[in-house]
Design a protein around this motif. Structure first.
Motif, PDB file in Angstrom:
ATOM      1  N   ALA A 198       0.841  -1.199   0.000  1.00  0.00           N
ATOM      2  CA  ALA A 198       0.000   0.000   0.000  1.00  0.00           C
ATOM      3  C   ALA A 198       0.874   1.245   0.000  1.00  0.00           C
ATOM      4  O   ALA A 198       2.076   1.178   0.272  1.00  0.00           O
ATOM      5  CB  ALA A 198      -0.942   0.000   1.203  1.00  0.00           C
ATOM      6  N   VAL A 199       0.248   2.389  -0.298  1.00  0.00           N
ATOM      7  CA  VAL A 199       0.981   3.648  -0.391  1.00  0.00           C
ATOM      8  C   VAL A 199       0.167   4.778   0.229  1.00  0.00           C
ATOM      9  O   VAL A 199      -1.057   4.826   0.112  1.00  0.00           O
ATOM     10  CB  VAL A 199       1.333   3.975  -1.862  1.00  0.00           C
ATOM     11  CG1 VAL A 199       0.077   4.092  -2.730  1.00  0.00           C
ATOM     12  CG2 VAL A 199       2.171   5.247  -1.967  1.00  0.00           C
ATOM     13  N   ASP A 200       0.871   5.689   0.927  1.00  0.00           N
ATOM     14  CA  ASP A 200       0.270   6.923   1.416  1.00  0.00           C
ATOM     15  C   ASP A 200       1.329   8.016   1.394  1.00  0.00           C
ATOM     16  O   ASP A 200       2.374   7.861   0.753  1.00  0.00           O
ATOM     17  CB  ASP A 200      -0.340   6.739   2.814  1.00  0.00           C
ATOM     18  CG  ASP A 200       0.697   6.710   3.939  1.00  0.00           C
ATOM     19  OD1 ASP A 200       1.918   6.569   3.659  1.00  0.00           O
ATOM     20  OD2 ASP A 200       0.298   6.809   5.118  1.00  0.00           O
ATOM     21  N   MET A 201       1.102   9.116   2.100  1.00  0.00           N
ATOM     22  CA  MET A 201       2.035  10.238   2.092  1.00  0.00           C
ATOM     23  C   MET A 201       2.804  10.414   3.396  1.00  0.00           C
ATOM     24  O   MET A 201       3.815  11.115   3.408  1.00  0.00           O
ATOM     25  CB  MET A 201       1.271  11.548   1.799  1.00  0.00           C
ATOM     26  CG  MET A 201       0.619  11.605   0.448  1.00  0.00           C
ATOM     27  SD  MET A 201      -0.369  13.127   0.254  1.00  0.00           S
ATOM     28  CE  MET A 201       0.914  14.377   0.327  1.00  0.00           C
ATOM     29  N   GLU A 202       2.339   9.825   4.506  1.00  0.00           N
ATOM     30  CA  GLU A 202       2.843  10.235   5.816  1.00  0.00           C
ATOM     31  C   GLU A 202       3.492   9.148   6.666  1.00  0.00           C
ATOM     32  O   GLU A 202       4.285   9.464   7.568  1.00  0.00           O
ATOM     33  CB  GLU A 202       1.679  10.834   6.633  1.00  0.00           C
ATOM     34  CG  GLU A 202       1.009  12.031   6.031  1.00  0.00           C
ATOM     35  CD  GLU A 202      -0.163  11.700   5.105  1.00  0.00           C
ATOM     36  OE1 GLU A 202      -0.704  12.610   4.473  1.00  0.00           O
ATOM     37  OE2 GLU A 202      -0.514  10.495   5.029  1.00  0.00           O
ATOM     38  N   THR A 203       3.150   7.899   6.468  1.00  0.00           N
ATOM     39  CA  THR A 203       3.496   6.860   7.448  1.00  0.00           C
ATOM     40  C   THR A 203       4.982   6.756   7.739  1.00  0.00           C
ATOM     41  O   THR A 203       5.395   6.693   8.903  1.00  0.00           O
ATOM     42  CB  THR A 203       2.949   5.501   6.996  1.00  0.00           C
ATOM     43  OG1 THR A 203       1.511   5.543   7.013  1.00  0.00           O
ATOM     44  CG2 THR A 203       3.421   4.382   7.908  1.00  0.00           C
ATOM     45  N   SER A 204       5.822   6.722   6.721  1.00  0.00           N
ATOM     46  CA  SER A 204       7.256   6.522   6.982  1.00  0.00           C
ATOM     47  C   SER A 204       7.818   7.660   7.827  1.00  0.00           C
ATOM     48  O   SER A 204       8.640   7.433   8.725  1.00  0.00           O
ATOM     49  CB  SER A 204       8.042   6.375   5.670  1.00  0.00           C
ATOM     50  OG  SER A 204       7.952   7.535   4.868  1.00  0.00           O
ATOM     51  N   ALA A 205       7.379   8.888   7.580  1.00  0.00           N
ATOM     52  CA  ALA A 205       7.859  10.017   8.377  1.00  0.00           C
ATOM     53  C   ALA A 205       7.358   9.918   9.815  1.00  0.00           C
ATOM     54  O   ALA A 205       8.086  10.243  10.764  1.00  0.00           O
ATOM     55  CB  ALA A 205       7.407  11.335   7.752  1.00  0.00           C
ATOM     56  N   MET A 206       6.135   9.458  10.009  1.00  0.00           N
ATOM     57  CA  MET A 206       5.603   9.300  11.357  1.00  0.00           C
ATOM     58  C   MET A 206       6.391   8.258  12.138  1.00  0.00           C
ATOM     59  O   MET A 206       6.677   8.426  13.327  1.00  0.00           O
ATOM     60  CB  MET A 206       4.117   8.928  11.288  1.00  0.00           C
ATOM     61  CG  MET A 206       3.236  10.047  10.757  1.00  0.00           C
ATOM     62  SD  MET A 206       1.523   9.540  10.482  1.00  0.00           S
ATOM     63  CE  MET A 206       0.973   9.230  12.167  1.00  0.00           C
ATOM     64  N   TYR A 207       6.763   7.178  11.470  1.00  0.00           N
ATOM     65  CA  TYR A 207       7.516   6.121  12.152  1.00  0.00           C
ATOM     66  C   TYR A 207       8.919   6.594  12.533  1.00  0.00           C
ATOM     67  O   TYR A 207       9.413   6.294  13.629  1.00  0.00           O
ATOM     68  CB  TYR A 207       7.597   4.884  11.266  1.00  0.00           C
ATOM     69  CG  TYR A 207       6.296   4.100  11.156  1.00  0.00           C
ATOM     70  CD1 TYR A 207       5.149   4.483  11.845  1.00  0.00           C
ATOM     71  CD2 TYR A 207       6.214   2.964  10.357  1.00  0.00           C
ATOM     72  CE1 TYR A 207       3.970   3.764  11.738  1.00  0.00           C
ATOM     73  CE2 TYR A 207       5.037   2.227  10.258  1.00  0.00           C
ATOM     74  CZ  TYR A 207       3.916   2.634  10.934  1.00  0.00           C
ATOM     75  OH  TYR A 207       2.748   1.917  10.838  1.00  0.00           O
ATOM     76  N   ILE A 208       9.556   7.334  11.652  1.00  0.00           N
ATOM     77  CA  ILE A 208      10.890   7.855  11.973  1.00  0.00           C
ATOM     78  C   ILE A 208      10.800   8.894  13.098  1.00  0.00           C
ATOM     79  O   ILE A 208      11.656   8.942  13.996  1.00  0.00           O
ATOM     80  CB  ILE A 208      11.561   8.440  10.722  1.00  0.00           C
ATOM     81  CG1 ILE A 208      11.889   7.323   9.714  1.00  0.00           C
ATOM     82  CG2 ILE A 208      12.815   9.230  11.085  1.00  0.00           C
ATOM     83  CD1 ILE A 208      12.961   6.340  10.181  1.00  0.00           C
ATOM     84  N   LEU A 209       9.761   9.713  13.096  1.00  0.00           N
ATOM     85  CA  LEU A 209       9.560  10.653  14.196  1.00  0.00           C
ATOM     86  C   LEU A 209       9.401   9.906  15.518  1.00  0.00           C
ATOM     87  O   LEU A 209       9.965  10.310  16.541  1.00  0.00           O
ATOM     88  CB  LEU A 209       8.323  11.522  13.937  1.00  0.00           C
ATOM     89  CG  LEU A 209       7.919  12.446  15.089  1.00  0.00           C
ATOM     90  CD1 LEU A 209       8.965  13.525  15.321  1.00  0.00           C
ATOM     91  CD2 LEU A 209       6.541  13.060  14.839  1.00  0.00           C
ATOM     92  N   GLY A 210       8.619   8.818  15.502  1.00  0.00           N
ATOM     93  CA  GLY A 210       8.440   8.041  16.717  1.00  0.00           C
ATOM     94  C   GLY A 210       9.763   7.532  17.256  1.00  0.00           C
ATOM     95  O   GLY A 210      10.016   7.586  18.470  1.00  0.00           O
ATOM     96  N   ARG A 211      10.618   7.067  16.363  1.00  0.00           N
ATOM     97  CA  ARG A 211      11.938   6.604  16.782  1.00  0.00           C
ATOM     98  C   ARG A 211      12.759   7.747  17.359  1.00  0.00           C
ATOM     99  O   ARG A 211      13.395   7.612  18.407  1.00  0.00           O
ATOM    100  CB  ARG A 211      12.661   5.986  15.580  1.00  0.00           C
ATOM    101  CG  ARG A 211      14.091   5.536  15.843  1.00  0.00           C
ATOM    102  CD  ARG A 211      14.742   5.064  14.540  1.00  0.00           C
ATOM    103  NE  ARG A 211      16.100   4.606  14.762  1.00  0.00           N
ATOM    104  CZ  ARG A 211      17.169   5.407  14.780  1.00  0.00           C
ATOM    105  NH1 ARG A 211      17.015   6.720  14.611  1.00  0.00           N
ATOM    106  NH2 ARG A 211      18.366   4.913  14.979  1.00  0.00           N
ATOM    107  N   PHE A 212      12.726   8.901  16.698  1.00  0.00           N
ATOM    108  CA  PHE A 212      13.532  10.046  17.115  1.00  0.00           C
ATOM    109  C   PHE A 212      13.092  10.586  18.474  1.00  0.00           C
ATOM    110  O   PHE A 212      13.932  10.942  19.315  1.00  0.00           O
ATOM    111  CB  PHE A 212      13.430  11.140  16.044  1.00  0.00           C
ATOM    112  CG  PHE A 212      14.308  12.334  16.292  1.00  0.00           C
ATOM    113  CD1 PHE A 212      15.635  12.331  15.904  1.00  0.00           C
ATOM    114  CD2 PHE A 212      13.800  13.481  16.897  1.00  0.00           C
ATOM    115  CE1 PHE A 212      16.451  13.438  16.127  1.00  0.00           C
ATOM    116  CE2 PHE A 212      14.601  14.584  17.126  1.00  0.00           C
ATOM    117  CZ  PHE A 212      15.934  14.559  16.732  1.00  0.00           C
ATOM    118  N   ARG A 213      11.783  10.637  18.696  1.00  0.00           N
ATOM    119  CA  ARG A 213      11.248  11.220  19.935  1.00  0.00           C
ATOM    120  C   ARG A 213      10.921  10.168  21.005  1.00  0.00           C
ATOM    121  O   ARG A 213      10.418  10.515  22.075  1.00  0.00           O
ATOM    122  CB  ARG A 213       9.991  12.034  19.632  1.00  0.00           C
ATOM    123  CG  ARG A 213      10.239  13.285  18.796  1.00  0.00           C
ATOM    124  CD  ARG A 213      11.111  14.286  19.521  1.00  0.00           C
ATOM    125  NE  ARG A 213      11.254  15.541  18.764  1.00  0.00           N
ATOM    126  CZ  ARG A 213      12.133  16.480  19.054  1.00  0.00           C
ATOM    127  NH1 ARG A 213      12.956  16.326  20.085  1.00  0.00           N
ATOM    128  NH2 ARG A 213      12.203  17.578  18.324  1.00  0.00           N
TER     129      ARG A 213
END
Length: 259
Positions: A198-213
């Protein structure tokens, strides 16, 4: 100049707290009057008032992003908020940074996605696993070699909640891109061959943010359109609305285990 390796560990010139403090002063709204839950349901599909009602939440008046966009139930560790999302990786991550600053420690993204897999037609529910990082925002938070994966146990909790309420939820590899109108045929076909579902616009950035924070993040996505043949959108159809209702059941069942 593009980001250099040392930039990733350098302190930010201004943090989300600086913006929120500025907004609070200029609008005369103390931040402590804006209750935000430890768990956040971040909804790209709307329905925030409906979910808030089912949680027994109240609307947070005076919220930064306007009326009808944030509802909160409870207090302390069991508190839950439902917020209307802002589309696109850059704006999503900025918005979530502010929520994290205000105390959010667990994020469930609820959105739409296009399916690359005939086994997931319109109306399917999908927990995004490892995501191909083809948006630009995540590279401000982690090197390209870092995988974008759900953080914490939320992904598994969503799958289990789906089983409890009788709504099957699929999972697998995912793809996030900024180029909505550049999901070219060769790339769609290549992604599908490589097991991306599947494809969207936001998920990968949200997951990396979760790791960072160091916060828990996982996304439940409703298949809103199909890309495994000539594009078939279902936005606004009864078929998709029924699937959205099922997604609410899954998310709210998941959240109840933490309240």
């Amino acid at each position: 100049m593009f980001l250099q390796p040392e930039d990733l560990s350098s302190p930010a010139h201004f943090e989300p707290g600086a913006f929120l403090d500025h907004w609070s002063r200029t609008h005369g709204v103390p931040l402590e009057t804006l209750p935000v839950g430890r768990t956040l349901i971040y909804s790209f599909i709307g329905r925030v008032g409906q979910m808030g009602g089912r949680l027994g939440a109240h609307e947070v008046e005076g919220w930064v992003y306007g009326p009808g966009t944030l509802f909160t139930a409870g207090a302390g560790e069991g508190s839950v908020s439902v917020a209307r999302a802002i589309a696109g990786a850059a704006m999503t991550v900025g918005h979530l940074e502010e929520f994290i600053h205000l105390g959010v420690r667990r994020i469930i993204g609820l959105g739409w996605a296009g399916s690359l897999d005939p086994a997931m037609p319109v109306g399917s529910l999908f927990v995004a696993g490892e995501a191909v990082r083809e948006e630009g925002t995540s590279y401000h938070y982690a090197e390209a070699s870092v995988p974008a994966v759900p953080t914490g146990p939320i992904a598994q909790a969503l799958l289990e909640a789906g089983r409890r309420v009788g709504h099957p939820v699929a999972t697998g590899r995912h793809w996030s891109t900024d180029g909505v109108y550049r999901e070219v045929r060769t790339k769609v076909e290549r992604m599908a061959r490589n097991g991306v579902r599947a494809v969207d616009m936001e998920t990968s950035a949200m997951y990396i943010l979760g790791r960072f924070r160091s916060v828990e993040v996982a996304n439940l996505l409703v298949i809103s359109d199909e890309l495994f043949h000539p594009w078939r959108p279902a936005f606004g159809t009864p078929e998709l609305r029924a699937a959205e209702e099922r997604s609410l059941d899954v998310v709210l069942a998941c959240v109840e285990t933490w309240r």
